[in-house]
Write a protein that holds these residues in place. Structure first.
Motif, PDB file in Angstrom:
ATOM      1  N   LEU A   4     -13.637  -8.095  -7.249  1.00 40.19           N
ATOM      2  CA  LEU A   4     -12.638  -8.212  -6.074  1.00 40.19           C
ATOM      3  C   LEU A   4     -11.388  -7.870  -6.390  1.00 40.19           C
ATOM      4  O   LEU A   4     -11.033  -8.097  -7.862  1.00 40.19           O
ATOM      5  CB  LEU A   4     -12.383  -9.788  -5.490  1.00 40.19           C
ATOM      6  CG  LEU A   4     -13.664 -10.356  -4.956  1.00 40.19           C
ATOM      7  CD1 LEU A   4     -13.758 -11.585  -4.292  1.00 40.19           C
ATOM      8  CD2 LEU A   4     -13.993  -9.597  -3.742  1.00 40.19           C
ATOM      9  N   GLY A   7      -8.081 -12.365  -6.044  1.00 41.14           N
ATOM     10  CA  GLY A   7      -8.798 -13.696  -5.827  1.00 41.14           C
ATOM     11  C   GLY A   7      -9.260 -14.232  -7.342  1.00 41.14           C
ATOM     12  O   GLY A   7      -8.501 -14.036  -8.315  1.00 41.14           O
ATOM     13  N   ARG A  14     -16.239 -20.290  -9.376  1.00 38.96           N
ATOM     14  CA  ARG A  14     -16.756 -19.797  -7.855  1.00 38.96           C
ATOM     15  C   ARG A  14     -17.786 -20.420  -7.403  1.00 38.96           C
ATOM     16  O   ARG A  14     -18.799 -20.422  -8.273  1.00 38.96           O
ATOM     17  CB  ARG A  14     -16.728 -18.233  -8.229  1.00 38.96           C
ATOM     18  CG  ARG A  14     -16.495 -17.549  -6.656  1.00 38.96           C
ATOM     19  CD  ARG A  14     -16.532 -16.140  -7.115  1.00 38.96           C
ATOM     20  NE  ARG A  14     -16.370 -15.274  -5.837  1.00 38.96           N
ATOM     21  CZ  ARG A  14     -16.853 -14.160  -5.570  1.00 38.96           C
ATOM     22  NH1 ARG A  14     -17.734 -13.666  -6.432  1.00 38.96           N
ATOM     23  NH2 ARG A  14     -16.914 -13.580  -4.370  1.00 38.96           N
ATOM     24  N   TRP A 197      -5.374 -16.664  -2.376  1.00 41.62           N
ATOM     25  CA  TRP A 197      -5.474 -15.509  -1.528  1.00 41.62           C
ATOM     26  C   TRP A 197      -6.259 -15.796  -0.184  1.00 41.62           C
ATOM     27  O   TRP A 197      -5.700 -16.066   0.980  1.00 41.62           O
ATOM     28  CB  TRP A 197      -6.283 -14.410  -1.974  1.00 41.62           C
ATOM     29  CG  TRP A 197      -5.393 -13.707  -3.256  1.00 41.62           C
ATOM     30  CD1 TRP A 197      -5.669 -13.926  -4.540  1.00 41.62           C
ATOM     31  CD2 TRP A 197      -4.426 -12.774  -2.905  1.00 41.62           C
ATOM     32  NE1 TRP A 197      -4.649 -13.191  -5.363  1.00 41.62           N
ATOM     33  CE2 TRP A 197      -3.896 -12.594  -4.502  1.00 41.62           C
ATOM     34  CE3 TRP A 197      -3.914 -12.136  -2.023  1.00 41.62           C
ATOM     35  CZ2 TRP A 197      -3.019 -11.940  -4.654  1.00 41.62           C
ATOM     36  CZ3 TRP A 197      -2.813 -11.119  -2.333  1.00 41.62           C
ATOM     37  CH2 TRP A 197      -2.399 -10.960  -3.434  1.00 41.62           C
ATOM     38  N   PHE A 201     -12.857 -15.940  -0.850  1.00 42.51           N
ATOM     39  CA  PHE A 201     -12.963 -15.415  -2.245  1.00 42.51           C
ATOM     40  C   PHE A 201     -13.339 -16.191  -3.424  1.00 42.51           C
ATOM     41  O   PHE A 201     -13.836 -15.941  -4.208  1.00 42.51           O
ATOM     42  CB  PHE A 201     -11.364 -14.836  -2.465  1.00 42.51           C
ATOM     43  CG  PHE A 201     -10.957 -13.535  -1.739  1.00 42.51           C
ATOM     44  CD1 PHE A 201     -11.678 -12.775  -1.379  1.00 42.51           C
ATOM     45  CD2 PHE A 201      -9.507 -13.588  -1.514  1.00 42.51           C
ATOM     46  CE1 PHE A 201     -11.444 -11.906  -0.428  1.00 42.51           C
ATOM     47  CE2 PHE A 201      -9.158 -12.432  -0.838  1.00 42.51           C
ATOM     48  CZ  PHE A 201      -9.966 -11.637  -0.251  1.00 42.51           C
ATOM     49  N   TRP A 202     -13.390 -17.465  -2.904  1.00 42.17           N
ATOM     50  CA  TRP A 202     -14.056 -18.418  -3.978  1.00 42.17           C
ATOM     51  C   TRP A 202     -15.583 -18.806  -3.597  1.00 42.17           C
ATOM     52  O   TRP A 202     -15.979 -19.767  -4.404  1.00 42.17           O
ATOM     53  CB  TRP A 202     -13.040 -19.686  -3.837  1.00 42.17           C
ATOM     54  CG  TRP A 202     -11.798 -19.305  -4.309  1.00 42.17           C
ATOM     55  CD1 TRP A 202     -10.927 -18.742  -3.721  1.00 42.17           C
ATOM     56  CD2 TRP A 202     -11.245 -19.263  -5.574  1.00 42.17           C
ATOM     57  NE1 TRP A 202      -9.550 -18.425  -4.462  1.00 42.17           N
ATOM     58  CE2 TRP A 202      -9.980 -18.856  -5.765  1.00 42.17           C
ATOM     59  CE3 TRP A 202     -11.702 -19.853  -6.821  1.00 42.17           C
ATOM     60  CZ2 TRP A 202      -9.229 -18.794  -6.816  1.00 42.17           C
ATOM     61  CZ3 TRP A 202     -11.057 -19.822  -7.984  1.00 42.17           C
ATOM     62  CH2 TRP A 202      -9.768 -19.193  -8.015  1.00 42.17           C
TER      63      TRP A 202
END
Length: 450
Positions: A4, A7, A14, A197, A201-202
């Protein structure tokens, strides 16, 4: 893994998906298992996370329905949130910054309200709204960005009587996590990255959660302990209540609670006794004997015939519920609620299988004490001298089986260490001895005023 442009950086945690996030979050919440919490997820994305938390903590699962209030020209920009139970959270600074007029704000609120109602209707058929009054609630979502939706959800839970609301999310913006402590009792996060962000994204897999998935997950977590109920005591008079059934099979009986003056179904002392009864295999009904409007008139609080009528109405209601229709029935009364329980028992005869009075005022039912058929246990604190004498005199007027038990050193509210545990144990023993399930008892009739 897809790289990405912003992020998570190398080395950052993650989550594989929401279920993985829920399992990691549950590990942070393990110490709360002993508090017997209720897990409440925010649909849609918060439900897969909440399911894993509820499973790990062996806790009941419910939802709180929330709808974001989007800006007129940019619906994705949240200026607030609405939640069930008529809760709204509006960011007035955002409203001013956008220059929204009162009419424009009313329009976006009306649209959000319609969307909230539609979402509530979608879940109505499969949802079982649990009782959270007096309980610790773990409010779970898949992440925390602005926190407005979570704040609206927390306010809804407070209105339902939750004693503690702990916000639990896998990932949160640090500032939002800090500010959430203004309206949550605690905040638990797995990750609080400085540059979050966006929540998605996580997650490696952040696909949308459908309504069908939400209802399926809720169904998997069925069989929870308690649900909120509404009891129509008279035309236009609806009383709020919490009906709890024991886990793991059919109940040994059902006990309806009659609270004392100045109290309600949220009484922590009655709830403690009810929890012990649930653990012993009894269903329990805690309900408000008066509506909020009726409580304003203090005369109603001491109107024993009126309170007894409400207990009879609750008995009618219990006889119409599939899970309690054929259960033996007992009453647990506290203070003035004990008089209401005895008066109702005198009227209903064989419908009532047993009565327990805690720190009661049986003298307030004196004209009809001799008509009570159900076995009566009178529990009084040894340091509650005046009430003890009133109970001794009342026992002399009872013609049914009765016992008077004195808890040494206890005062009227049984606040001393171990005193209420003793009351709960005595109640379990009494109801175990006297409540026997069988054919449905006769239908309850109206109360004759004392």
């Amino acid at each position: 893994m897809v790289e990405l442009p912003f992020g998570p950086a190398d080395g950052d945690v993650r989550f594989t998906d929401r279920h993985d996030a829920g399992r990691r979050l549950a590990a942070r919440l393990a110490d709360l298992r002993d508090e017997n919490p209720v897990v409440v997820g925010i649909p849609r994305g918060g439900i897969p996370v909440a399911v894993e938390v509820a499973r790990a903590l062996e806790a009941p699962l419910d939802i709180v329905v929330v709808r974001k209030v989007g800006a007129p020209e940019n619906p994705e920009y949240a200026i607030g949130a609405l939640a069930e139970d008529d809760v709204s959270v509006i960011d007035q600074e955002a409203v001013r910054a956008l220059g929204l007029s009162a009419a424009e704000l009313d329009a976006v609120l009306a649209r959000a309200q319609r969307e909230l109602a539609e979402r509530l209707a979608r879940y109505e058929a499969t949802r079982r709204r649990l009782a959270v009054a007096g309980r610790t609630v773990l409010l779970v979502d898949d992440g925390l960005a602005t926190g407005r939706s979570a704040q609206a959800a927390a306010r809804s839970l407070r209105k339902r009587g939750a004693s503690r609301v702990i916000l639990a999310v896998p990932v949160a913006a640090p500032q939002s996590a800090r500010s959430s402590r203004e309206w949550a009792d605690d905040v638990v996060c797995v990750e609080t990255p400085e540059n979050m962000w966006a929540i998605g994204f996580w997650y490696e897999d952040f696909s949308p959660t459908s309504d069908e998935e939400v209802t399926a997950l809720l169904a998997q977590r069925g069989g929870d302990l308690a649900r909120e109920v509404a009891i129509e005591a008279a035309p236009g008079c609806v009383l709020s209540g919490d009906l709890a059934a024991p886990r793991g099979g059919r109940a040994r009986g059902v006990v309806a609670f009659a609270h004392g003056s100045g109290s309600s179904r949220l009484s922590p002392r009655n709830r403690q006794v009810a929890t012990v009864l649930n653990e012993a295999g009894f269903a329990t009904l805690l309900f408000d004997l008066l509506t909020p409007r009726e409580e304003v008139d203090r005369a109603n609080v001491f109107d024993i015939p009126l309170l007894a009528q409400r207990l009879v109405a609750a008995t009618h209601w219990l006889r119409r519920q599939p899970e309690t229709a054929r259960l033996a029935l007992g009453y647990f009364g506290a203070s003035t609620g004990s008089a209401a329980a005895l008066l109702a028992a005198a009227e209903l005869g064989a419908v009532v299988g047993a009565v327990v009075s805690r720190g009661g005022r049986p003298d307030l039912a004196q004209p009809r004490l001799g008509e009570v058929l159900a076995p009566v246990l009178l529990i009084v604190g040894g340091a509650d001298a005046d009430v003890l004498e009133l109970n001794r005199e009342a026992q002399r007027q009872l013609r049914c089986e009765s016992e008077l038990t004195v808890v040494p050193g206890a005062t009227h509210l049984f606040e001393e260490p171990g005193a209420l545990d003793r009351v709960a144990g005595l109640a379990v023993d009494w109801f175990t001895r006297h409540l026997r399930n069988g054919a449905s008892p006769p239908e309850a009739g109206p109360v004759t005023p004392a």
